[in-house]
Design a protein around this motif. Structure first.
Motif, PDB file in Angstrom:
ATOM      1  N   ALA A 290      10.092  10.892  -7.633  1.00 40.62           N
ATOM      2  CA  ALA A 290       9.466   9.709  -7.843  1.00 40.62           C
ATOM      3  C   ALA A 290       8.631   9.362  -6.746  1.00 40.62           C
ATOM      4  CB  ALA A 290      10.500   8.750  -8.304  1.00 40.62           C
ATOM      5  N   LEU A 291       9.270   9.595  -5.421  1.00 41.07           N
ATOM      6  CA  LEU A 291       8.322   8.870  -4.159  1.00 41.07           C
ATOM      7  C   LEU A 291       7.052   9.768  -4.067  1.00 41.07           C
ATOM      8  CD1 LEU A 291      11.462   8.175  -2.043  1.00 41.07           C
ATOM      9  CD2 LEU A 291       9.799   6.400  -2.972  1.00 41.07           C
ATOM     10  N   SER A 292       6.882  10.983  -4.624  1.00 41.64           N
ATOM     11  CA  SER A 292       5.769  11.694  -4.406  1.00 41.64           C
ATOM     12  C   SER A 292       4.863  11.835  -5.577  1.00 41.64           C
ATOM     13  CB  SER A 292       6.184  12.938  -3.846  1.00 41.64           C
ATOM     14  OG  SER A 292       7.021  13.780  -4.396  1.00 41.64           O
TER      15      SER A 292
ATOM     16  N   GLY B  56       0.829  -1.351   0.043  1.00 37.85           N
ATOM     17  CA  GLY B  56      -0.105  -0.091  -0.010  1.00 37.85           C
ATOM     18  C   GLY B  56       0.871   1.430   0.004  1.00 37.85           C
ATOM     19  N   ASP B  57       0.683   2.066   1.127  1.00 35.56           N
ATOM     20  CA  ASP B  57       1.358   3.213   0.967  1.00 35.56           C
ATOM     21  C   ASP B  57       2.799   3.377   1.309  1.00 35.56           C
ATOM     22  OD1 ASP B  57      -1.057   4.605   0.315  1.00 35.56           O
ATOM     23  OD2 ASP B  57      -1.582   5.079   2.499  1.00 35.56           O
ATOM     24  N   LYS B  58       3.279   2.054   1.929  1.00 37.29           N
ATOM     25  CA  LYS B  58       4.822   1.958   2.236  1.00 37.29           C
ATOM     26  C   LYS B  58       5.446   2.212   1.029  1.00 37.29           C
ATOM     27  CE  LYS B  58       4.197  -0.620   6.261  1.00 37.29           C
ATOM     28  NZ  LYS B  58       4.610  -1.954   7.077  1.00 37.29           N
ATOM     29  N   PRO B  59       6.908   2.765   0.975  1.00 41.31           N
ATOM     30  CA  PRO B  59       7.621   3.137  -0.267  1.00 41.31           C
ATOM     31  C   PRO B  59       8.215   1.793  -0.708  1.00 41.31           C
ATOM     32  CG  PRO B  59       8.886   3.855   1.769  1.00 41.31           C
ATOM     33  CD  PRO B  59       7.352   3.333   2.262  1.00 41.31           C
ATOM     34  N   VAL B  60       8.304   1.674  -2.149  1.00 39.75           N
ATOM     35  CA  VAL B  60       8.885   0.467  -2.979  1.00 39.75           C
ATOM     36  C   VAL B  60       9.568   1.098  -4.019  1.00 39.75           C
ATOM     37  CG1 VAL B  60       8.181  -1.659  -4.194  1.00 39.75           C
ATOM     38  CG2 VAL B  60       6.869  -1.033  -2.118  1.00 39.75           C
ATOM     39  N   VAL B  61      10.620   0.323  -4.412  1.00 42.75           N
ATOM     40  CA  VAL B  61      11.386   0.579  -5.216  1.00 42.75           C
ATOM     41  C   VAL B  61      12.043  -0.570  -6.243  1.00 42.75           C
ATOM     42  CG1 VAL B  61      13.782   1.781  -5.986  1.00 42.75           C
ATOM     43  CG2 VAL B  61      12.489   2.957  -4.231  1.00 42.75           C
TER      44      VAL B  61
ATOM     45  N   VAL C 158       2.796   4.398  -7.114  1.00 41.33           N
ATOM     46  CA  VAL C 158       3.877   5.321  -6.789  1.00 41.33           C
ATOM     47  C   VAL C 158       5.279   4.328  -6.695  1.00 41.33           C
ATOM     48  CG1 VAL C 158       4.839   7.043  -5.337  1.00 41.33           C
ATOM     49  CG2 VAL C 158       2.285   7.094  -5.684  1.00 41.33           C
ATOM     50  N   LEU C 159       6.054   4.285  -7.625  1.00 39.17           N
ATOM     51  CA  LEU C 159       6.983   3.340  -7.822  1.00 39.17           C
ATOM     52  C   LEU C 159       8.246   3.801  -8.552  1.00 39.17           C
ATOM     53  CD1 LEU C 159       8.042   0.356  -7.087  1.00 39.17           C
ATOM     54  CD2 LEU C 159       6.768  -0.185  -9.486  1.00 39.17           C
ATOM     55  N   PRO C 160       9.114   4.300  -7.848  1.00 42.36           N
ATOM     56  CA  PRO C 160      10.459   4.551  -8.732  1.00 42.36           C
ATOM     57  C   PRO C 160      11.053   3.451  -9.214  1.00 42.36           C
ATOM     58  CG  PRO C 160      10.584   5.423  -6.476  1.00 42.36           C
ATOM     59  CD  PRO C 160       9.294   4.659  -6.703  1.00 42.36           C
TER      60      PRO C 160
END
Length: 529
Positions: free
Chosen positions: A513-515, A422-427, A451-453
């Motif tokens: 990218a994270l935002s 979900g809202d947790k950042p992933v790259v 939202v995925l760099p």
């Protein structure tokens, strides 16, 4: 009891077992499996290739700890998902692949999607592959899979269901069985023996693998035991990268054998100590080894453990922590701290020399990513260097196709992970060549506004293979490829893009990218500075 076609009943059954997401591609052979998905309240993610669906299920499972589920069609669909199944088998990932299959292939030839032995083909890359020809068998196999996911070494399972069975009406599946918990407490006398060994040892060494990384008490246990800690690549994060008792994920460095030889007791938990962990035959120890693993085959391998503990890592860590916590004081740390620090610097210098320019980029990435970012990497030189030096503050945050070593893993696996987190950042991090194996899954990330760099490390060639050929005195051949314009390609899919040329620009691109309001492809060439 309400009857529905079996395909619909299976979806309801999966929902009752906790499945919220299914990755897959519908076809005429497996369309009955799709009849009940929405009614059951399950989200289906449409991949662009079955390989992508399998990697998404893998990434979802690694991120969430829940089984990843994929739906594929008979024949080619099953063949396409076999590569991800092999990767999940190698890396101990809970994945359930459900496919349709033909009812009869012995006396009939020329059927659509026909294989000589679909069940047998899948069995080569997973824990087991079985065929259900009726509802009761399908239900029993699904519950067998979910039961083994929680009680045995996690590995992928494959269930084929014949098309006539999927179409036939069936009663609902039985309710989920009671949860089975195993390995919560170990044999008292065995644990007492291990405790005594730790008390006597002056320079114990813990080696933590991917099956044992989730212990929040690792620093306390290392301090109480006076132990130095090393991890496999998959075990990183078990101890904070800045902890003075931690000597990194350097087991594959030849010099690590010299460090291990200094130990007078070795405790290895949750690791195969496989070729891809060590890249040598011998670990390097001369002392006794205590080996803890859920897989009995691992306990009896060539490394010759003196004490073999067949248990879950959680059960072992819990019992060991209770015992160590009762010790009156911490044991002296007799490893030479200066030598440990110098060894760490030497290993980093080796990596910097082998793969120039990568460590500064990896550290720049670390500077801007939130501490809880989950990273999925591909088979690329950037990952090979970064996974040895990138500081990890928590376990289960960097996922890589370790054993099977599949190209094309990072992007779809990161999509699955992002859906699960979900809202947790992933790259995602991929090389320029491997990215093109599964680049079509960009459309999934765009379609879902993830939202995925997505970082592409572009050195314009198969750099690792070129280096290997040179070391083997083979004239490099077929290692240089012509690449597309990655920025234009990403924009055609509807992605945001960035092409930084400096490390500061790179940091800014990652932060942006994270935002962003969707996926961002960040194209980085090897000459960035």
């Amino acid at each position: 009891m309400t009857q529905r076609p079996l395909g619909a009943q299976i979806s309801h059954m999966l929902k009752d077992r906790g499945v919220d997401v299914i990755f897959g591609i519908p076809g005429v052979h497996n369309q009955e499996m799709y009849r009940g998905i929405e009614e059951a309240g399950i989200t289906h993610v449409l991949a662009r290739h079955e390989q992508g669906a399998g990697f998404m299920a893998d990434g979802y499972a690694r991120a969430t700890g829940k089984p990843g589920v994929a739906y594929v069609i008979t024949g080619p669909g099953l063949c396409n998902v076999m590569t991800p199944m092999g990767q999940a088998y190698s890396d101990s990932v809970s994945m359930l692949v459900l496919s349709s299959c033909l009812a009869e292939t012995t006396a009939t030839r020329g059927q659509l999607h026909q294989m000589k032995d679909q069940e047998g083909a899948a069995a080569t890359v997973c824990d087991w592959s079985e065929t259900a020809r009726d509802a009761d068998t399908a239900y029993a196999l699904i519950d067998r899979a979910f039961g083994e996911f929680t009680t045995a070494r996690p590995r992928p399972k494959h269930i084929s269901v014949t098309i006539p069975a999927l179409e036939a009406r069936a009663s609902a599946a039985p309710p989920p069985p009671a949860t089975i918990k195993t390995g919560l407490h170990l044999d008292f006398h065995l644990m007492t023996m291990i405790e005594d060994r730790l008390k006597q040892a002056e320079k114990p060494l813990f080696i933590i693998g991917g099956g044992a990384k989730n212990s929040g008490n690792m620093h306390s246990m290392a301090r109480k035991a006076g132990a130095l800690v090393m991890t496999t690549y998959a075990g990183r994060g078990a101890l904070a990268g800045t902890d003075e008792r931690y000597l990194g994920a350097y087991l594959a460095r030849p010099g690590s054998a010299d460090v291990i030889a200094q130990a007078d007791l070795l405790v290895v938990v949750g690791s195969e100590l496989s070729e891809v962990d060590l890249w040598r035959n011998d670990l390097g120890h001369t002392c006794d080894m205590i080996r803890v693993d859920i897989d009995p085959e691992v306990l009896r391998d060539r490394h010759g453990a003196a004490i073999q503990v067949h248990a879950t890592s959680q059960g072992f860590w819990n019992d060991l922590f209770i015992r160590l916590d009762e010790w009156p004081a911490d044991k002296p740390f007799l490893w030479d701290r200066d030598k440990v620090a110098a060894q760490d610097e030497m290993f980093r210098a080796e990596i910097a020399a082998e793969r120039p320019g990568i460590i500064p980029v990896a550290m720049a990435l670390h500077d801007v990513l939130p501490h809880n970012t989950t990273i999925y990497s591909d088979m690329t030189q950037f990952a090979y260097a970064a996974k040895e030096v990138y500081p990890m503050g928590e376990p289960n945050l960097w996922h890589h196709p370790y054993g099977f070593g599949t190209l094309g893993y990072a992007l779809p696996a990161a999509i699955g992970g992002k859906i699960g987190l979900g809202d947790k950042p992933v790259v995602a991090i991929a090389g320029d060549y491997g990215f093109q194996y599964t680049l079509q899954e960009l459309m999934v990330a765009v379609e879902l506004d993830l939202v995925l760099p997505i970082i592409i490390w572009d050195n314009g060639k198969l750099g690792e293979i070129e280096d290997s050929m040179v070391r083997a005195q083979i004239a490099p051949n077929a290692v240089i490829q012509k690449n597309p314009d990655f920025i234009m390609l990403a924009q055609a899919y509807g992605c945001h893009t960035a092409q930084p040329t400096t490390l500061d620009d790179f940091k800014t691109a990652v932060q942006d990218a994270l935002s962003a309001d969707g996926p961002t492809v960040i194209h980085v060439t090897a000459d960035i500075s």
